[in-house]
Design an enzyme around this catalytic site. Structure first.
Site, PDB file in Angstrom:
ATOM      1  N   CYS A   8       0.988  -1.721  -0.093  1.00  0.00           N
ATOM      2  CA  CYS A   8      -0.412  -0.002  -0.287  1.00  0.00           C
ATOM      3  C   CYS A   8       0.883   1.249   0.012  1.00  0.00           C
ATOM      4  CB  CYS A   8      -0.582   0.103   0.920  1.00  0.00           C
ATOM      5  SG  CYS A   8       0.044   0.334   2.725  1.00  0.00           S
ATOM      6  N   ASN A  11       1.885   1.233   4.401  1.00  0.00           N
ATOM      7  CA  ASN A  11       2.439   0.093   5.048  1.00  0.00           C
ATOM      8  C   ASN A  11       2.791  -0.071   6.469  1.00  0.00           C
ATOM      9  OD1 ASN A  11       5.294  -1.889   5.318  1.00  0.00           O
ATOM     10  ND2 ASN A  11       3.317  -2.735   5.633  1.00  0.00           N
ATOM     11  N   CYS A  13      -1.094   1.042   7.561  1.00  0.00           N
ATOM     12  CA  CYS A  13      -2.851   0.692   7.593  1.00  0.00           C
ATOM     13  C   CYS A  13      -3.445  -0.502   6.620  1.00  0.00           C
ATOM     14  CB  CYS A  13      -3.633   1.737   7.183  1.00  0.00           C
ATOM     15  SG  CYS A  13      -3.320   3.552   8.412  1.00  0.00           S
ATOM     16  N   ARG A  14      -3.770  -0.526   5.681  1.00  0.00           N
ATOM     17  CA  ARG A  14      -3.818  -2.071   4.557  1.00  0.00           C
ATOM     18  C   ARG A  14      -3.331  -2.638   4.604  1.00  0.00           C
ATOM     19  NH1 ARG A  14      -5.272   2.646  -0.485  1.00  0.00           N
ATOM     20  NH2 ARG A  14      -3.735   2.654   0.573  1.00  0.00           N
ATOM     21  N   SER A  15      -1.532  -2.472   4.007  1.00  0.00           N
ATOM     22  CA  SER A  15      -0.935  -3.848   3.635  1.00  0.00           C
ATOM     23  C   SER A  15      -0.417  -4.339   5.146  1.00  0.00           C
ATOM     24  CB  SER A  15       0.294  -3.274   2.685  1.00  0.00           C
ATOM     25  OG  SER A  15       0.762  -2.023   3.477  1.00  0.00           O
ATOM     26  N   ASP A 122      -7.814   3.861   1.134  1.00  0.00           N
ATOM     27  CA  ASP A 122      -7.399   4.550   2.208  1.00  0.00           C
ATOM     28  C   ASP A 122      -7.450   5.205   3.637  1.00  0.00           C
ATOM     29  OD1 ASP A 122      -4.956   5.828   3.083  1.00  0.00           O
ATOM     30  OD2 ASP A 122      -3.782   6.148   2.472  1.00  0.00           O
TER      31      ASP A 122
HETATM   32  P1  4NP Z   1      -1.505   2.826   4.297  1.00  0.00           P
HETATM   33  O1  4NP Z   1      -2.137   3.957   4.498  1.00  0.00           O
HETATM   34  O2  4NP Z   1      -1.098   3.318   2.851  1.00  0.00           O
HETATM   35  O3  4NP Z   1      -3.075   1.624   3.792  1.00  0.00           O
HETATM   36  O4  4NP Z   1      -0.516   2.568   5.245  1.00  0.00           O
HETATM   37  C1  4NP Z   1      -1.428   5.430   4.669  1.00  0.00           C
HETATM   38  C2  4NP Z   1      -0.661   5.712   5.816  1.00  0.00           C
HETATM   39  C3  4NP Z   1       0.191   6.569   5.878  1.00  0.00           C
HETATM   40  C4  4NP Z   1       0.419   7.575   4.896  1.00  0.00           C
HETATM   41  C5  4NP Z   1      -0.573   7.413   3.780  1.00  0.00           C
HETATM   42  C6  4NP Z   1      -1.008   6.536   3.929  1.00  0.00           C
HETATM   43  N1  4NP Z   1       1.169   8.635   5.297  1.00  0.00           N
HETATM   44  O5  4NP Z   1       0.989   9.629   4.076  1.00  0.00           O
HETATM   45  O6  4NP Z   1       1.898   9.296   6.022  1.00  0.00           O
END
Ligand code: 4NP
Length: 153
Positions: A8, A11, A13-15, A122
């Site tokens: 994702c 790295n 939240c989702r992955s 997201d």
């Molecule tokens: P993820 O979510 O891609 O599901 O891990 C996010 C976590 C952090 C950020 C963006 C998306 N960020 O911009 O820090």
């Protein structure tokens, strides 16, 4: 050993959830699951507390995971690379150098027939409900992946 990488943006939240969920559904002596992010803001950090919590509510522990960035060598190291959304897809494909590498990359919700082009939203800037929805989507997708790998528990 079949190797699966979940990718994702952050790295956190989702992955990490996708990694934990798939691990819980497969024989880990035959299938290695890891996750990475295309962005490097959270390297070395634990998954987001909300991802840890929704996983815990479903008897899955992801608190031993640490964030890392996707690297070009992952195309060599992994057999299947599942991304969460179209933005991840284009970021990862930009780094692919061969057709073999490109063919390893799939949108995770496309594993289910008839749900082409669906994205895992997201949840980072939203509330807890976003994480519940992400968990449900990933649980279903990982069930299909586990079956397709034919190493179900
Ligand atoms: P993820 O979510 O891609 O599901 O891990 C996010 C976590 C952090 C950020 C963006 C998306 N960020 O911009 O820090």
């Amino acid at each position: 050993m079949v190797k699966v990488l979940m990718v994702c943006l952050g790295n956190i939240c989702r992955s990490p959830l996708a990694e934990g969920i798939l691990r819980s559904k497969v024989d880990q002596s035959n299938i290695f699951v890891d996750s990475a992010g295309t962005g490097g803001w959270h390297i070395g950090e634990l998954p987001d507390a909300r991802s840890i919590e929704i996983a815990k509510q479903n008897q899955i522990n992801i608190s031993d995971q640490r964030c890392r960035k996707f690297k070009v060598n992952d195309f060599e190291d992994f057999d299947f690379i599942y991304v969460m959304d179209r933005s991840n897809l284009s970021d990862v494909l930009l780094l692919a150098k061969t057709e073999t590498h490109r063919n390893k990359v799939k949108m995770i919700l496309n594993v289910k027939e008839g749900e082409r082009a669906m994205e895992v939203p997201d949840p980072y800037y939203g509330g807890e409900r976003g994480f519940e929805k992400v968990f449900i989507l990933l649980d279903e997708a990982c069930e299909h992946i586990a079956k397709s790998l034919s190493y179900e528990k």
